[in-house]
Structure formats: structure tokens, C-alpha cells
Design a protein around this motif. Structure first.
Motif, PDB file in Angstrom:
ATOM      1  N   ALA A  25       0.804  -1.334   0.044  1.00  0.00           N
ATOM      2  CA  ALA A  25      -0.082   0.151   0.074  1.00  0.00           C
ATOM      3  C   ALA A  25       0.719   1.164   0.041  1.00  0.00           C
ATOM      4  CB  ALA A  25      -0.927   0.118   1.154  1.00  0.00           C
ATOM      5  N   ALA A  26       2.282   1.083   0.161  1.00  0.00           N
ATOM      6  CA  ALA A  26       2.949   2.402  -0.007  1.00  0.00           C
ATOM      7  C   ALA A  26       3.394   2.528  -1.376  1.00  0.00           C
ATOM      8  CB  ALA A  26       4.322   2.092   0.786  1.00  0.00           C
ATOM      9  N   HIS A  27       2.799   1.851  -2.477  1.00  0.00           N
ATOM     10  CA  HIS A  27       2.825   2.178  -3.916  1.00  0.00           C
ATOM     11  C   HIS A  27       4.338   2.199  -4.250  1.00  0.00           C
ATOM     12  CE1 HIS A  27      -1.256   3.607  -4.680  1.00  0.00           C
ATOM     13  NE2 HIS A  27      -1.297   2.942  -3.545  1.00  0.00           N
ATOM     14  N   GLY A  28       5.125   1.051  -3.710  1.00  0.00           N
ATOM     15  CA  GLY A  28       6.447   0.743  -4.286  1.00  0.00           C
ATOM     16  C   GLY A  28       7.489   1.340  -3.350  1.00  0.00           C
ATOM     17  N   VAL A  29       7.872   2.719  -3.357  1.00  0.00           N
ATOM     18  CA  VAL A  29       9.051   3.322  -2.970  1.00  0.00           C
ATOM     19  C   VAL A  29       8.789   4.268  -1.769  1.00  0.00           C
ATOM     20  CG1 VAL A  29      10.771   2.926  -4.716  1.00  0.00           C
ATOM     21  CG2 VAL A  29       8.930   4.485  -5.055  1.00  0.00           C
ATOM     22  N   LEU A  30       7.693   4.512  -1.328  1.00  0.00           N
ATOM     23  CA  LEU A  30       7.162   5.633  -0.137  1.00  0.00           C
ATOM     24  C   LEU A  30       7.755   4.485   0.992  1.00  0.00           C
ATOM     25  CD1 LEU A  30       6.101   7.972   1.081  1.00  0.00           C
ATOM     26  CD2 LEU A  30       4.049   7.025   0.863  1.00  0.00           C
ATOM     27  N   LYS A  73       2.723  11.101  14.592  1.00  0.00           N
ATOM     28  CA  LYS A  73       3.590  11.833  13.502  1.00  0.00           C
ATOM     29  C   LYS A  73       3.805  10.990  12.526  1.00  0.00           C
ATOM     30  CE  LYS A  73       7.558  14.595  13.330  1.00  0.00           C
ATOM     31  NZ  LYS A  73       8.812  13.992  13.514  1.00  0.00           N
ATOM     32  N   ALA A  74       3.841  11.525  11.242  1.00  0.00           N
ATOM     33  CA  ALA A  74       4.285  10.575  10.072  1.00  0.00           C
ATOM     34  C   ALA A  74       5.523  11.641   9.388  1.00  0.00           C
ATOM     35  CB  ALA A  74       3.086  10.374   9.260  1.00  0.00           C
ATOM     36  N   ASP A  75       6.411  10.809   9.147  1.00  0.00           N
ATOM     37  CA  ASP A  75       7.798  11.482   8.507  1.00  0.00           C
ATOM     38  C   ASP A  75       8.087  10.539   7.165  1.00  0.00           C
ATOM     39  OD1 ASP A  75       9.761  12.714   8.046  1.00  0.00           O
ATOM     40  OD2 ASP A  75      11.095  11.797   9.348  1.00  0.00           O
ATOM     41  N   PRO A  76       7.563  11.390   6.054  1.00  0.00           N
ATOM     42  CA  PRO A  76       7.752  10.535   4.775  1.00  0.00           C
ATOM     43  C   PRO A  76       9.359  10.621   4.233  1.00  0.00           C
ATOM     44  CG  PRO A  76       6.208  12.573   4.499  1.00  0.00           C
ATOM     45  CD  PRO A  76       6.906  12.308   5.902  1.00  0.00           C
ATOM     46  N   HIS A  77       9.920   9.603   3.928  1.00  0.00           N
ATOM     47  CA  HIS A  77      11.234   9.777   3.653  1.00  0.00           C
ATOM     48  C   HIS A  77      11.393   9.546   2.061  1.00  0.00           C
ATOM     49  CE1 HIS A  77      13.631   9.081   7.235  1.00  0.00           C
ATOM     50  NE2 HIS A  77      12.396   9.294   7.676  1.00  0.00           N
ATOM     51  N   ILE A  78      11.995  10.444   1.460  1.00  0.00           N
ATOM     52  CA  ILE A  78      12.212  10.377  -0.150  1.00  0.00           C
ATOM     53  C   ILE A  78      13.559  10.126  -0.367  1.00  0.00           C
ATOM     54  CG2 ILE A  78      10.040  11.624  -0.673  1.00  0.00           C
ATOM     55  CD1 ILE A  78      11.694  13.698  -1.467  1.00  0.00           C
ATOM     56  N   ALA A 102      -5.239   4.835   3.531  1.00  0.00           N
ATOM     57  CA  ALA A 102      -6.672   5.691   2.742  1.00  0.00           C
ATOM     58  C   ALA A 102      -5.880   7.024   2.225  1.00  0.00           C
ATOM     59  CB  ALA A 102      -7.599   5.987   3.448  1.00  0.00           C
ATOM     60  N   VAL A 103      -5.087   7.667   2.912  1.00  0.00           N
ATOM     61  CA  VAL A 103      -4.472   8.914   2.894  1.00  0.00           C
ATOM     62  C   VAL A 103      -3.419   8.987   1.589  1.00  0.00           C
ATOM     63  CG1 VAL A 103      -3.183  10.812   3.838  1.00  0.00           C
ATOM     64  CG2 VAL A 103      -5.117   9.859   5.177  1.00  0.00           C
ATOM     65  N   ILE A 104      -2.548   7.797   1.691  1.00  0.00           N
ATOM     66  CA  ILE A 104      -1.690   7.679   0.597  1.00  0.00           C
ATOM     67  C   ILE A 104      -2.461   7.453  -0.834  1.00  0.00           C
ATOM     68  CG2 ILE A 104       0.026   6.175  -0.401  1.00  0.00           C
ATOM     69  CD1 ILE A 104       0.908   5.299   2.442  1.00  0.00           C
ATOM     70  N   GLY A 105      -3.813   6.749  -0.637  1.00  0.00           N
ATOM     71  CA  GLY A 105      -4.420   6.526  -1.786  1.00  0.00           C
ATOM     72  C   GLY A 105      -5.018   7.758  -2.384  1.00  0.00           C
ATOM     73  N   THR A 106      -5.347   8.595  -1.437  1.00  0.00           N
ATOM     74  CA  THR A 106      -6.126   9.912  -1.810  1.00  0.00           C
ATOM     75  C   THR A 106      -5.212  10.952  -2.272  1.00  0.00           C
ATOM     76  OG1 THR A 106      -8.042  11.385  -1.217  1.00  0.00           O
ATOM     77  CG2 THR A 106      -6.132  11.188   0.389  1.00  0.00           C
ATOM     78  N   GLN A 107      -3.912  10.749  -2.033  1.00  0.00           N
ATOM     79  CA  GLN A 107      -2.975  11.595  -2.647  1.00  0.00           C
ATOM     80  C   GLN A 107      -2.589  11.300  -3.898  1.00  0.00           C
ATOM     81  OE1 GLN A 107       0.183  12.278  -0.217  1.00  0.00           O
ATOM     82  NE2 GLN A 107      -0.836  13.562   1.576  1.00  0.00           N
ATOM     83  N   ASP A 108      -2.763  10.220  -4.293  1.00  0.00           N
ATOM     84  CA  ASP A 108      -2.454   9.677  -5.575  1.00  0.00           C
ATOM     85  C   ASP A 108      -1.183   9.785  -5.947  1.00  0.00           C
ATOM     86  OD1 ASP A 108      -2.568   8.496  -8.181  1.00  0.00           O
ATOM     87  OD2 ASP A 108      -3.647  10.209  -8.989  1.00  0.00           O
ATOM     88  N   VAL A 109      -0.091   9.386  -5.000  1.00  0.00           N
ATOM     89  CA  VAL A 109       1.274   9.541  -5.060  1.00  0.00           C
ATOM     90  C   VAL A 109       2.073   8.723  -6.142  1.00  0.00           C
ATOM     91  CG1 VAL A 109       1.785  10.746  -2.802  1.00  0.00           C
ATOM     92  CG2 VAL A 109       1.798   8.175  -3.027  1.00  0.00           C
ATOM     93  N   VAL A 110       2.786   9.196  -7.033  1.00  0.00           N
ATOM     94  CA  VAL A 110       3.525   8.337  -7.932  1.00  0.00           C
ATOM     95  C   VAL A 110       5.160   8.898  -7.738  1.00  0.00           C
ATOM     96  CG1 VAL A 110       4.437   8.050 -10.178  1.00  0.00           C
ATOM     97  CG2 VAL A 110       2.114   7.635  -9.602  1.00  0.00           C
ATOM     98  N   GLY A 127       8.101   8.772  -8.943  1.00  0.00           N
ATOM     99  CA  GLY A 127       9.056   8.952 -10.255  1.00  0.00           C
ATOM    100  C   GLY A 127       8.798  10.679 -10.089  1.00  0.00           C
ATOM    101  N   GLU A 128       7.928  11.311  -9.995  1.00  0.00           N
ATOM    102  CA  GLU A 128       8.077  12.788 -10.190  1.00  0.00           C
ATOM    103  C   GLU A 128       8.413  13.465  -8.878  1.00  0.00           C
ATOM    104  OE1 GLU A 128       4.149  14.471 -10.993  1.00  0.00           O
ATOM    105  OE2 GLU A 128       3.563  13.903  -8.951  1.00  0.00           O
ATOM    106  N   ILE A 129       8.119  12.822  -7.677  1.00  0.00           N
ATOM    107  CA  ILE A 129       8.597  13.412  -6.351  1.00  0.00           C
ATOM    108  C   ILE A 129       9.612  13.292  -6.024  1.00  0.00           C
ATOM    109  CG2 ILE A 129       8.182  12.944  -3.842  1.00  0.00           C
ATOM    110  CD1 ILE A 129       5.172  12.000  -4.355  1.00  0.00           C
ATOM    111  N   ASP A 130      10.473  12.118  -6.293  1.00  0.00           N
ATOM    112  CA  ASP A 130      11.662  11.803  -6.076  1.00  0.00           C
ATOM    113  C   ASP A 130      12.453  11.892  -7.385  1.00  0.00           C
ATOM    114  OD1 ASP A 130      13.878  11.334  -4.812  1.00  0.00           O
ATOM    115  OD2 ASP A 130      13.155   9.295  -4.287  1.00  0.00           O
ATOM    116  N   ARG A 131      12.575  12.882  -7.896  1.00  0.00           N
ATOM    117  CA  ARG A 131      13.151  12.903  -9.295  1.00  0.00           C
ATOM    118  C   ARG A 131      14.957  12.785  -9.281  1.00  0.00           C
ATOM    119  NH1 ARG A 131      10.106  16.971  -8.126  1.00  0.00           N
ATOM    120  NH2 ARG A 131      11.777  18.696  -7.900  1.00  0.00           N
TER     121      ARG A 131
END
Length: 417
Positions: free
Chosen positions: A17-22, A35-40, A403-411, A413-417
Motif C-alpha cells: 500500500a506504500a505504492h512501491g518506494v514510499l 506523527k508521520a515522516d515521509p522519507h524520499i 487511505a490517505v496515501i491513496g487519496t493523494q495519488d502519489v507516484v 517518479g515525479e516526487i523523487d526526481r
């Protein structure tokens, strides 16, 4: 017995559910998130630096690979930035083709989002339904560019080639033949425009099917209503764009507010949410599927009635045809120069933004007059959304993170260029 202390939980990167690399580092109080700390940094591919080391046209394919679910929209932003610096405008037919494929891409993106989001929070059938329609549109990508995903179809000055007169057909196999094969190829007998028109006739009923499964589904609402609420003011402060901003009730859409190509000629509406929760963002994207379908129908009608060139007639930018190149020395030189050095772009800077499916996708480009950009900076919509992750999940349960990761529709490739 000892008190239960807060603990830290590692969510991802390989979590389905982390869509690969989150990767999220979650601070938990029992089942509740504090608290949530996203790592890119797990996918960094240096796209901007690579684009600065290559002639302009050779980086179009890199744009496809940023948000690899919204391929042609990314190309569009990059190509528009180059056209601004060159001071050129593509032929009208090319502009309509671009708008049509932008909307086909929006549908592709939202179907992928709906299928994956559904799968993440328990609606498995959605994934199968959405991919049924994606398959048809992927065939359109393949028909114009030769590839199903990374099309490299838009070029400065227009598009690579006009729409084909026929669609690829299914062939007989041990699984399909006779009447079955005839049914599968029924929409593929005519031109590509016929095929797309047939798709737009069928698609609204398919969207109704998705809504029948989800919109009033008690479990779906329990998983999405009042989850990840973002107020309109906060959405603007956080730099949200696209469905994330419109879901909070702000009618901001570049296709209406700063129209590019022929969007000013198109008749469509901007759906907005009321509560700014996951459910509203779902409703906004569902309505966007219907609006994109409307725009595609208008483009098909115009393209049928107006043949014409799809590329500028300028051999400093566009290669001559094979026939001319083989029989004319000047054309051969143009061809050779274009494919070895590319073209030079006047010194200056430009910013071009398109309303990509996930939000505002922008390219800021600086040219120093050479045959490759001096600087390229990509404005990815998902980056601002991911920055709000901690704020959106605070106080929710662990299952709501999905549900929040899903609603953000994160991909990524563009976030972590």
C-alpha cells in the motif's frame, strides 16, 4: 505492569500500500498516529540533471518516466516550455490532438488511481473493472507512438505524426476465435477516431458501474468520510493543486484559469468537493472522468472535420520526411544536424504549467542559447501533497494511512526526481 510507551513503526518502502518506494516513519500511540515522516530518496534518478546534459528533444522521453501514469501530460509541460523559448505555436490540429491525449491520459491516471486505491482499502473488484477500460486507451497510446506507456509523442512544433487510419486488431488464438474475435474487434474496424468515439460512448456507463460499487457503499464511506480532512485555506497554504485542492472546495483548474492549447474552446465543468476529505476527493476524480470524456468527444468531432498538418514546416526544428531526406542534399544536412546536435534555443527563461491529472505540473527552463537547456526545474504536484502527509494522518488509525496515501495519488517518479 509497565505503561505502554509510544513506539516508532516503519511503513514501507516495499509495503504494497506504500505504492512501491514510499517509506513512512510513523510515531504511534497504540493504534493512533501522532506523527508521520515521509522519507524520499529511494528512487532518485537525477532527471533534471540528465535533461541539462542532452539536446532538447532527447529529454522528452525522460518526462514520460516522471509520473509514469500521466505520460503525455508530462511531455506536454516540457514541450510547452521549449515552445515558449522558441516563440513557436504548433498547428491547430496538433493542439486538438494534444488536448485529446491529455484527457485520455487523465482518464488513464484516474482509472489507475481508482483501481489501486480501491485495492488498498478493500474493494478488490475495482482493480479489475478499471483495467478493463485502461486496456483500450493503452491501445490508443500504442497506435500513435508504438509503445503503451512512454510515448514520446509530443514534439516542439506539434506531435510526432497524425492519428492512424486503423487500429491494431486482436488475432485468432487458442482462447479467442470466431464470434468472440468478431465481438472484440467490432470497434477496431474503422480509424482511430472511430475507436475513440466508440470508447466515449461506452465509458459513461462504465463510470456508473464504478459508482454503483463504491459511492453509496457503507464500507467505502466508513474508510473515506472524514479521513484526511484539509480545509480550503490550509490546502492553499500547503500548495495543493489538482483534485487535492478541488476536493477542499477551491475551483482552481489551469485548463480554465490559464488556458493553454485549445482548452478555451472546450465546454467542461470543474468539479469541487465540500468537506475536503478522502470521500470528496474520490467524488471529484470520478466526475473528472466524466468531464474528460466530454472534452475527448469535442476533440474527436473537430478532428474529423478539420484535416491539416500536425507539425510545423520548419526543418530547423523538425526533421524532413524520409523521402525528402533521401533525394535532397539540403534535407539530408537538416536531418543530420537535427539528429546529431539538435537545435539551438534563444537565451532566456520560461515556465510552462499544465493541469496534469495529479495537479499543476510545471517546467521552469533556462536557456543560454546552446542546444541543451542550461537549467531544468520540475514542479511536481505530488511533492507538495506528500509534505502534508503528517498533518493529514495525525490522530487517525494506522489503517487510515493507507487511505490517505491513496487519496493523494502519489507516484514517486515525479516526487523523487
Amino acid at each position: 505492569m509497565a505503561e505502554i510507551q509510544n513506539f516508532t513503526l516503519n511503513f514501507g518502502p516495499q509495503h504494497p500500500a506504500a505504492h512501491g518506494v514510499l517509506r513512512l516513519v510513523l510515531e504511534m500511540d497504540g493504534e493512533t498516529i501522532q506523527k508521520a515522516d515521509p522519507h524520499i530518496g529511494l528512487l532518485h534518478r537525477a532527471t533534471e540533471k540528465l535533461a541539462e546534459s542532452k539536446p532538447y528533444n532527447q529529454s522528452i522521453g525522460y518526462m514520460d518516466r516522471l509520473d509514469y501514469v500521466s505520460m503525455m501530460c508530462n511531455e506536454h509541460g516540457y514541450v510547452l516550455a521549449i515552445e515558449k523559448l522558441l516563440g513557436v505555436k504548433p498547428p491547430l490540429r496538433a493542439q486538438y490532438i494534444r488536448v485529446m491525449f491529455d484527457e485520455i491520459t487523465r482518464i488513464l491516471n484516474h482509472l489507475m488511481w481508482l483501481g489501486a486505491h480501491g485495492l488498498d482499502i478493500g474493494a478488490m473488484t475495482m482493480f479489475l473493472y478499471c483495467f478493463r477500460e485502461r486496456e483500450d486507451l493503452m491501445d490508443c497510446y500504442e497506435a500513435v507512438s508504438g509503445t503503451r506507456m512512454h510515448a514520446t509523442y509530443y514534439r516542439p512544433g506539434g506531435v510526432y505524426r497524425d492519428l492512424p487510419d486503423q487500429m491494431p486488431r486482436y488475432e485468432a488464438s487458442r482462447w479467442h476465435d470466431g464470434a468472440d474475435l468478431k465481438r472484440m474487434n467490432a470497434a477496431r474496424e474503422g480509424s482511430m477516431l472511430d475507436f475513440i468515439e466508440d470508447f466515449t460512448n461506452r465509458f459513461p456507463a462504465r463510470v456508473d458501474e464504478y459508482e454503483t460499487l463504491l459511492t453509496d457503499n457503507r464500507i467505502w464511506k466508513q474508510r473515506t468520510v472524514n479521513i484526511g480532512v484539509v480545509s480550503p485555506e490550509r490546502a492553499q497554504q500547503l500548495g495543493f493543486t489538482g483534485p487535492m485542492l478541488r476536493g477542499s472546495g477551491i475551483a482552481w483548474d489551469l485548463r480554465k484559469k490559464q488556458p493553454y492549447e485549445v482548452y478555451a474552446e472546450m465546454d467542461f465543468d470543474i468539479p469541487i468537493g465540500v468537506n475536503g476529505d478522502c470521500y470528496d476527493r474520490y467524488l471529484v476524480r470520478i466526475e473528472e472522468l466524466r468531464q474528460s470524456n466530454r472534452i475527448i468527444r469535442q476533440c474527436v468531432k473537430w478532428l474529423r472535420e478539420n484535416p491539416g498538418p500536425v507539425m510545423l514546416d520548419d526543418y530547423k526544428l523538425v526533421p524532413p520526411s524520409r523521402e525528402q531526406m533521401k533525394g535532397n542534399m539540403e534535407s539530408l544536412i537538416h536531418h543530420f544536424k537535427l539528429f546529431t546536435e539538435g537545435y539551438t534555443v534563444p537565451a532566456g527563461e520560461s515556465y510552462a504549467a499544465v493541469e496534469a491529472p495529479k495537479g499543476e505540473f510545471g517546467i521552469y527552463m533556462i536557456s543560454d542559447g546552446a542546444n541543451k537547456p542550461f537549467r531544468v526545474k520540475i514542479r511536481a504536484p505530488g511533492f507538495a501533497h506528500l509534505a502534508a502527509m503528517s498533518e493529514m494522518v495525525e490522530g487517525h488509525m494506522l489503517a487510515d494511512v493507507v487511505a490517505v496515501i491513496g487519496t493523494q495519488d502519489v507516484v514517486f517518479g515525479e516526487i523523487d526526481r
